[in-house]
Design a protein around this motif. Structure first.
Motif, short mmCIF file in Angstrom:
data_model
loop_
_atom_site.label_atom_id
_atom_site.label_comp_id
_atom_site.label_asym_id
_atom_site.label_seq_id
_atom_site.Cartn_x
_atom_site.Cartn_y
_atom_site.Cartn_z
N ALA A 217 0.94 -1.00 -0.19
CA ALA A 217 0.10 -0.07 -0.22
C ALA A 217 1.28 1.62 0.43
O ALA A 217 1.20 2.50 -0.70
N GLY A 218 2.02 1.29 0.54
CA GLY A 218 2.60 2.32 1.12
C GLY A 218 2.77 3.11 -0.52
O GLY A 218 3.56 3.86 -0.68
N ALA A 219 3.42 1.99 -0.97
CA ALA A 219 4.40 1.68 -2.86
C ALA A 219 3.45 2.89 -3.05
O ALA A 219 3.30 3.36 -4.32
N ILE A 220 2.23 2.04 -3.49
CA ILE A 220 1.11 2.43 -4.02
C ILE A 220 1.11 3.69 -4.19
O ILE A 220 0.41 4.51 -5.05
N MET A 221 1.11 3.67 -2.11
CA MET A 221 0.25 5.60 -2.53
C MET A 221 1.50 6.44 -3.27
O MET A 221 1.59 7.51 -2.68
N GLN A 222 2.55 5.74 -2.82
CA GLN A 222 3.93 7.02 -3.07
C GLN A 222 3.40 7.00 -4.61
O GLN A 222 3.74 8.21 -5.26
N ALA A 223 2.92 6.06 -5.27
CA ALA A 223 3.29 6.34 -7.01
C ALA A 223 2.12 7.63 -7.66
O ALA A 223 2.07 7.70 -7.97
N VAL A 224 1.09 7.13 -6.44
CA VAL A 224 -0.55 8.53 -6.89
C VAL A 224 0.26 9.10 -6.46
O VAL A 224 -0.27 10.56 -7.24
N ASP A 225 1.11 9.65 -5.30
CA ASP A 225 1.92 10.65 -5.13
C ASP A 225 2.53 11.77 -5.67
O ASP A 225 2.58 12.74 -6.42
N ASP A 226 3.18 11.04 -6.38
CA ASP A 226 4.22 10.97 -7.36
C ASP A 226 3.73 10.87 -9.24
O ASP A 226 4.56 11.47 -9.56
N GLY A 227 2.58 10.82 -8.66
CA GLY A 227 2.25 10.54 -10.41
C GLY A 227 3.18 9.70 -11.40
O GLY A 227 2.89 10.08 -12.83
N THR A 228 3.39 8.20 -11.01
CA THR A 228 4.66 8.14 -11.95
C THR A 228 4.02 6.74 -11.98
O THR A 228 4.81 6.00 -13.26
N ASP A 229 2.65 6.40 -11.66
CA ASP A 229 2.57 4.67 -12.41
C ASP A 229 0.66 4.95 -12.69
O ASP A 229 -0.41 5.35 -11.24
N PRO A 230 -0.13 4.55 -14.09
CA PRO A 230 -1.16 4.83 -14.07
C PRO A 230 -2.49 4.14 -13.28
O PRO A 230 -3.21 4.51 -12.68
N ARG A 231 -1.60 3.21 -13.06
CA ARG A 231 -2.04 1.58 -12.90
C ARG A 231 -2.16 2.48 -11.28
O ARG A 231 -3.97 2.04 -10.75
N ALA A 232 -2.08 2.36 -10.69
CA ALA A 232 -1.81 3.24 -8.45
C ALA A 232 -2.92 4.35 -9.24
O ALA A 232 -3.68 4.27 -7.75
N THR A 233 -2.86 4.94 -9.67
CA THR A 233 -3.42 6.32 -9.57
C THR A 233 -5.21 5.34 -9.81
O THR A 233 -6.52 6.12 -9.66
N GLN A 234 -5.35 4.69 -11.19
CA GLN A 234 -6.88 3.86 -11.57
C GLN A 234 -7.64 3.58 -9.84
O GLN A 234 -8.36 3.20 -10.05
N ALA A 235 -5.84 2.61 -9.27
CA ALA A 235 -6.64 1.80 -8.36
C ALA A 235 -6.98 2.62 -7.02
O ALA A 235 -7.81 2.07 -6.56
N ALA A 236 -6.26 3.94 -6.53
CA ALA A 236 -7.62 4.62 -5.87
C ALA A 236 -8.15 5.74 -6.23
O ALA A 236 -9.24 5.62 -5.90
N ARG A 237 -8.51 5.50 -7.88
CA ARG A 237 -10.25 5.90 -7.97
C ARG A 237 -11.29 5.06 -7.86
O ARG A 237 -11.57 5.46 -7.29
N ILE A 238 -10.69 3.89 -7.75
CA ILE A 238 -11.73 2.62 -7.64
C ILE A 238 -11.96 2.39 -6.21
O ILE A 238 -13.11 2.93 -5.48
N PHE A 239 -11.20 2.77 -5.35
CA PHE A 239 -11.35 3.33 -4.11
C PHE A 239 -11.77 4.30 -3.34
O PHE A 239 -12.63 4.04 -2.65
N VAL A 240 -11.21 5.93 -3.82
CA VAL A 240 -12.00 6.37 -3.49
C VAL A 240 -13.67 6.30 -3.57
O VAL A 240 -14.77 6.79 -2.89
N ARG A 241 -14.18 5.51 -4.93
CA ARG A 241 -14.93 5.61 -4.99
C ARG A 241 -16.04 5.32 -4.51
O ARG A 241 -17.09 5.12 -4.08
N MET A 242 -15.68 3.62 -4.04
CA MET A 242 -15.81 2.87 -3.31
C MET A 242 -15.76 3.65 -1.98
O MET A 242 -17.16 2.37 -1.15
#
Length: 320
Positions: A217-242
């Protein structure tokens, strides 16, 4: 007098236990100590170490724990520990002892939070005093509890909302639900809305794409914060939606016109991403009740010690 009460309070999670002394409802911040649960065999070992180090016999004690509690006995959901009120009394020497679910403690803390630890996500509408409120905890696990004020006292009924069946909308979420069921058994809310749930969303997306390596989770969130991994952003979007949908479902059950309070480490990490990733749209997506939803204020609680404060506040009410 209750305001002079010296109490021992503990916030027992799946990974760590924090213990502190309080005077009245105020946590003595210089007394807070964190223990890794992996270094101890049970809660008694943790409390024994704290009491010996502080050379203190508290007047009262309260344990807030991440698991269901009944008649003073609780079992942690994500760790094989049993907490018993009598055992806590024996270790601490306290004459008054309470054992709460950790979300109950968060609910008892609401009236003691300062403005600097409450961030508004959705403003909602002003409510009358003593309107119902709702706390939703998202961290190692997930839970929610309603908070009421009755005759000058705080009532927080226990709940295990994180283990209700996971709702899904749309074909992608149905595929996620089926994937979790195959990998981890019957999916509940906590199987998505928690730290490990966030990891499962990302792992599912890797499986969907047929490429990529699951991350913590820490690595995914870091990628979301950095904008370096579109898949991480997609995972965060699904999480926020749910999360938005789960919060709105709970809001319709409890009608917390006094506000919804998101707490827990994972909720705090997601705070800056709730607005851009669609929390409000998911929260208000209720068909005929879409116009009803914006009246509920939604806040993030950033006080990591709120459960300790709530435990102290509960003891104050017990003894007043």
């Amino acid at each position: 007098m209750p305001q002079d009460l010296i109490a021992l309070v503990a916030d027992l999670g799946g990974t760590n236990t924090r213990v502190a002394l309080t005077r009245g409802a105020t946590v003595q911040t210089d007394s807070i100590k964190r223990y890794r649960n992996a270094d101890h065999g049970d809660l008694a070992s943790v409390l024994r170490a704290f009491v010996a180090e502080r050379s203190v016999t508290p007047d009262a004690a309260c344990v807030a724990m991440a698991g269901p509690v009944r008649d003073g006995v609780g079992e942690l959901t994500n760790l094989d520990w049993i907490v018993e009120r009598d055992a806590v009394a024996a270790v601490t020497g306290a004459k008054t002892v309470a054992v709460l679910n950790d979300l109950q403690a968060q609910g008892h803390a609401l009236d003691h939070l300062t403005a600097d630890v409450v961030q508004t996500v959705l403003p909602g509408k002003p409510a009358r005093d003593h309107a119902a409120r709702l706390v939703i905890g998202v961290g190692t696990g997930m839970n929610a509890a309603a908070v009421y004020r009755l005759d000058g006292r705080t009532l927080v009924p226990p709940s295990e909302a994180g283990h209700v069946s996971l709702p899904a909308q749309g074909t992608d979420e149905l595929r996620l639900l089926d994937w979790i069921a195959r990998k981890h058994g019957t999916p509940g809310l906590e199987d998505v809305l928690s730290g490990r749930g966030f990891e499962r969303i990302y792992a599912w997306l890797c499986d969907e794409d047929g490429t990529g390596t699951p991350l913590d989770a820490g690595a995914i969130m870091q990628a979301v914060d950095d904008g370096t991994d579109p898949r991480a952003t997609q995972a965060a979007r699904i999480f926020v939606r749910m999360l938005g949908r789960a919060a709105s479902n709970l809001a319709l059950i409890h009608l917390p016109f006094g506000g919804i309070y998101l707490c827990g480490g994972v909720a705090r990490h997601f705070a800056p991403h709730l607005e851009p990733l669609g929390f409000e749209d998911a929260f208000t997506d209720k068909g005929r009740f879409a116009d009803f939803m914006p009246q509920f204020p939604v806040h993030i609680v950033s006080d990591d010690y709120a459960a300790l404060t709530g435990s102290a506040a509960h003891l104050m009410e017990l003894l007043s």
